[in-house]
Scaffold this active site. Structure first.
Site, short mmCIF file in Angstrom:
data_model
loop_
_atom_site.label_atom_id
_atom_site.label_comp_id
_atom_site.label_asym_id
_atom_site.label_seq_id
_atom_site.Cartn_x
_atom_site.Cartn_y
_atom_site.Cartn_z
N LYS A 63 0.84 -1.20 0.00
CA LYS A 63 0.00 0.00 0.00
C LYS A 63 0.88 1.25 0.00
O LYS A 63 1.47 1.61 1.00
CB LYS A 63 -0.94 0.04 1.20
CG LYS A 63 -2.07 1.04 0.91
CD LYS A 63 -2.64 1.74 2.10
CE LYS A 63 -1.84 2.84 2.69
NZ LYS A 63 -1.76 4.09 1.89
N GLU A 107 10.00 15.58 15.39
CA GLU A 107 10.39 15.49 13.99
C GLU A 107 9.59 16.51 13.19
O GLU A 107 8.36 16.49 13.19
CB GLU A 107 10.10 14.07 13.47
CG GLU A 107 10.47 13.88 12.02
CD GLU A 107 10.29 12.44 11.54
OE1 GLU A 107 9.18 11.90 11.64
OE2 GLU A 107 11.28 11.86 11.08
N CYS A 144 13.70 10.57 6.72
CA CYS A 144 13.58 10.11 8.11
C CYS A 144 14.90 10.26 8.85
O CYS A 144 14.92 10.43 10.06
CB CYS A 144 13.08 8.68 8.16
SG CYS A 144 13.92 7.62 7.01
N GLU A 159 9.97 1.11 10.38
CA GLU A 159 11.03 2.10 10.17
C GLU A 159 10.37 3.45 10.36
O GLU A 159 9.57 3.88 9.53
CB GLU A 159 11.60 1.92 8.75
CG GLU A 159 12.98 2.48 8.61
CD GLU A 159 12.98 3.82 7.97
OE1 GLU A 159 12.92 4.83 8.73
OE2 GLU A 159 13.01 3.89 6.74
P1 NAI Z 1 1.87 8.51 8.04
O1 NAI Z 1 2.69 7.71 8.99
O2 NAI Z 1 0.47 8.83 8.38
O3 NAI Z 1 1.85 7.78 6.59
C1 NAI Z 1 2.74 6.78 6.14
C2 NAI Z 1 1.96 5.63 5.53
O4 NAI Z 1 1.12 5.06 6.52
C3 NAI Z 1 1.04 6.03 4.37
O5 NAI Z 1 1.03 5.00 3.41
C4 NAI Z 1 -0.32 6.12 5.05
O6 NAI Z 1 -1.39 5.90 4.16
C5 NAI Z 1 -0.23 5.00 6.06
N1 NAI Z 1 -1.13 5.13 7.20
C6 NAI Z 1 -1.59 6.26 7.78
N2 NAI Z 1 -2.42 5.97 8.80
C7 NAI Z 1 -2.49 4.62 8.87
C8 NAI Z 1 -3.19 3.70 9.71
N3 NAI Z 1 -3.98 4.12 10.69
N4 NAI Z 1 -3.02 2.38 9.49
C9 NAI Z 1 -2.22 1.93 8.51
N5 NAI Z 1 -1.55 2.75 7.68
C10 NAI Z 1 -1.68 4.08 7.85
O7 NAI Z 1 2.67 9.84 7.74
P2 NAI Z 1 2.07 11.23 7.18
O8 NAI Z 1 0.79 11.55 7.85
O9 NAI Z 1 2.08 11.16 5.72
O10 NAI Z 1 3.20 12.23 7.68
C11 NAI Z 1 3.16 12.70 9.02
C12 NAI Z 1 4.54 12.73 9.62
O11 NAI Z 1 5.07 11.41 9.67
C13 NAI Z 1 5.57 13.51 8.85
O12 NAI Z 1 5.52 14.87 9.14
C14 NAI Z 1 6.84 12.88 9.33
O13 NAI Z 1 7.21 13.43 10.56
C15 NAI Z 1 6.47 11.44 9.54
N6 NAI Z 1 6.87 10.59 8.40
C16 NAI Z 1 8.01 9.86 8.52
C17 NAI Z 1 8.46 9.11 7.46
C18 NAI Z 1 9.70 8.31 7.56
O14 NAI Z 1 10.30 8.01 6.53
N7 NAI Z 1 10.10 7.88 8.72
C19 NAI Z 1 7.77 9.10 6.17
C20 NAI Z 1 6.54 9.87 6.17
C21 NAI Z 1 6.14 10.59 7.25
#
Ligand code: NAI
Ligand code: MG
Length: 497
Positions: free
Chosen positions: A195, A401, A304, A270
């Site tokens: 996904k 972050e 990240c 991660e």
């Molecule tokens: P997110 O963690 O919500 O999204 C990442 C993935 O998780 C996406 O595919 C999303 O559809 C999925 N997701 C979201 N809610 C979910 C749930 N309840 N169950 C299963 N999957 C779910 O991140 P978002 O909202 O895009 O960004 C928010 C913050 O997260 C950013 O500002 C950043 O700080 C952090 N982030 C960190 C990343 C990393 O590489 N460690 C990458 C993206 C975001």
């Protein structure tokens, strides 16, 4: 001409409504729902994509289960599996420009970066993992069973695929995150439901077509786009999924871990970071300044592992901060398709608001904005590269972050002070050290509680080098042979002779 015109193949791809990819077939979502993905440089609609939810996830899981249990994948030789993976790597390289254009349009990153980093790294990941397909080995074990002193045994281990794997990836490196996840899963013989992030659904669909072309049998990789709270949550809690792998926020990482408890599926995570980057007075200052700017501004800071806490030894504090600020001011902000662009837009309006909100909170709490600090322009989601000084350890900008081009700076006295500051965070993903003193570098490298320590470099990624987090930055490792461990089960076979 400084702006790249997008090729016909990509234009056609964008003008075709994109569907889900299940069993090597393109299918609509059962609900008939679609969503749009935007170009963050303009805020305009880029493409329409089928929006999968729990029902589609269930269908994809069934397809993956069938492919795992009785498709050609289940009986394929490791060599043939490796050959397909190598072919996927080569096809990614052949389609370098198309993938790079899609990444720039969907995520915003400079095309030069996608061409030099994202796409070649993804191709290389598949080729590296292709080599492992034929090298998944167990051990033979000499037994000394105390209650059977006269018995002889032949005992050995088998490493077997875990089964159906759910993979949820973020939007910061859409193609590369898909590669990091798919590579070890396929090398070890698992099947996958992937996904992608709803902000960047396109690269994985383009990749899916290439994987089928490379000979990946139906059902081995299925791509279901959709929202996190619906499709993502359904995948994490699905009783037919044997393992879930996630990259994204620590907050959602916790939800994934909870969702996995129903059938106690294996979990790898991660997650976020707030990585310290430490510059000693004996460093090559020019290299440290340039490297510290790259550590935070690469990929608009949406990395990240970004070096988002810059610690500089007292004597050179002013010089280094001025140097990084100078680079920040000189960066050309613009559309990623413009070859002059150093810094593209953030991925979405939501991220722009999030990053602006963090910087505002720093201002309100009394920090000094050395440079930047504002949205750039009023079209697209651009944010100025920003340096923040005069912070206190309890400020939000220091603790959390930000995930944008924003670095907080502070001074330190000596090695012990640097180690204490570096570890003063619940995260432990990356870190950087700049010094010419090798003894100091290795001493500090041992003391830092983080999955990666860069010395005199930053943001170096390689398929052979494991990547992942200590503390709240995650569970498990990606890349390297360590990634294979989290995609295999170990079976002990004990034979009495
Ligand atoms: P997110 O963690 O919500 O999204 C990442 C993935 O998780 C996406 O595919 C999303 O559809 C999925 N997701 C979201 N809610 C979910 C749930 N309840 N169950 C299963 N999957 C779910 O991140 P978002 O909202 O895009 O960004 C928010 C913050 O997260 C950013 O500002 C950043 O700080 C952090 N982030 C960190 C990343 C990393 O590489 N460690 C990458 C993206 C975001
Ligand atoms: Mg989210």
């Amino acid at each position: 001409m400084t702006t790249t015109t997008v090729g016909k193949r990509v234009q056609d791809f964008l003008s075709t409504p994109q569907q889900l990819f299940i069993n090597n077939d393109y299918v609509p979502a059962k609900s008939g729902k679609t969503f749009t993905t935007l170009n963050p440089a303009t805020g305009e609609v880029l493409a329409t994509v089928a929006e999968g939810d729990a029902e589609d996830i269930d269908i994809a899981v069934q397809a993956a289960r069938k492919a795992f249990s009785d498709g050609p994948w289940a009986t394929m030789s490791p060599s043939d599996r490796g050959r397909i993976m190598w072919k996927i790597g080569d096809l990614i390289s052949e389609h370098l420009e198309e993938f790079a254009e899609l990444e720039t349009l969907d995520n915003g990153k400079p095309l030069s970066v996608a061409l030099a980093a994202d796409v070649p790294l993804a191709a290389e990941l598949f080729r590296y993992m292709a080599g492992w397909a034929t090298k998944i080995e167990g051990n033979t074990i000499g037994l000394s069973v105390p209650f059977l002193p006269d018995a002889q045994f032949h005992a050995y281990t088998l490493r077997e695929p875990i089964g159906v794997v759910g993979q949820i990836i973020p939007w910061n490196f859409p193609l590369l995150m898909a590669a990091w996840k798919l590579g070890p899963a396929l090398a070890t013989g698992n099947t996958v439901v992937l996904k992608p992030a709803e902000q960047t659904p396109l690269a994985a669909l383009f990749l899916a077509e290439i994987m089928a072309q490379a000979g990946l049998p139906p059902g081995v990789v299925n791509v279901v786009n959709g929202l996190g709270e619906t499709a993502g949550a359904a995948l994490a809690s699905h009783p037919g999924v044997d393992k879930i792998a996630f990259t994204g926020s620590t907050e959602v990482g916790r939800l994934i871990a909870k969702g996995a408890t129903g059938n106690l599926k294996k979990v790898s995570l991660e997650l976020g970071g707030k990585s310290p980057n430490i510059v000693f007075a004996d460093a090559d200052i020019d290299a440290a300044v340039a490297g510290s700017a790259q550590a935070i501004f690469f990929n608009q800071g949406q990395c990240c592992v970004a070096g988002s806490r810059l610690y500089v030894e007292d004597d050179i504090f002013d010089e280094v901060v001025a140097g990084v600020a100078e680079i920040a001011k000189s960066m050309k902000i613009g559309d990623g398709l413009d070859s002059r662009t150093d810094l593209g837009p953030l991925v979405s309006d939501e991220q722009l608001r999030r990053v602006s909100g963090f910087v505002d909170s720093g201002r309100e709490q009394g920090a000094e904005i050395v440079t930047g600090g504002h949205r750039d322009g009023d079209r697209g989601y651009f944010f100025q590269p920003t340096v923040i000084s005069h912070t206190r350890p309890d400020m939000k900008v220091v603790e959390e972050e930000i995930f944008g081009p924003v670095v907080v700076v502070a001074a330190f006295k000596d090695l012990a002070d640097a180690a204490r500051l570096a570890n003063d965070s619940p995260y432990g993903l990356g870190s950087g050290i700049w010094t010419k003193d090798i003894s100091k570098a290795h001493k500090l490298a041992k003391q830092i509680r983080a999955g990666t320590v860069y010395v005199n470099c930053y943001n170096v990624f390689d398929a052979a080098m494991p990547f992942g987090g200590y503390k709240e930055s995650g569970w498990g490792r990606e890349m390297g042979h360590q990634a294979l461990d989290s995609y295999t089960e170990v079976k002990s076979v004990c034979v009495r002779l």
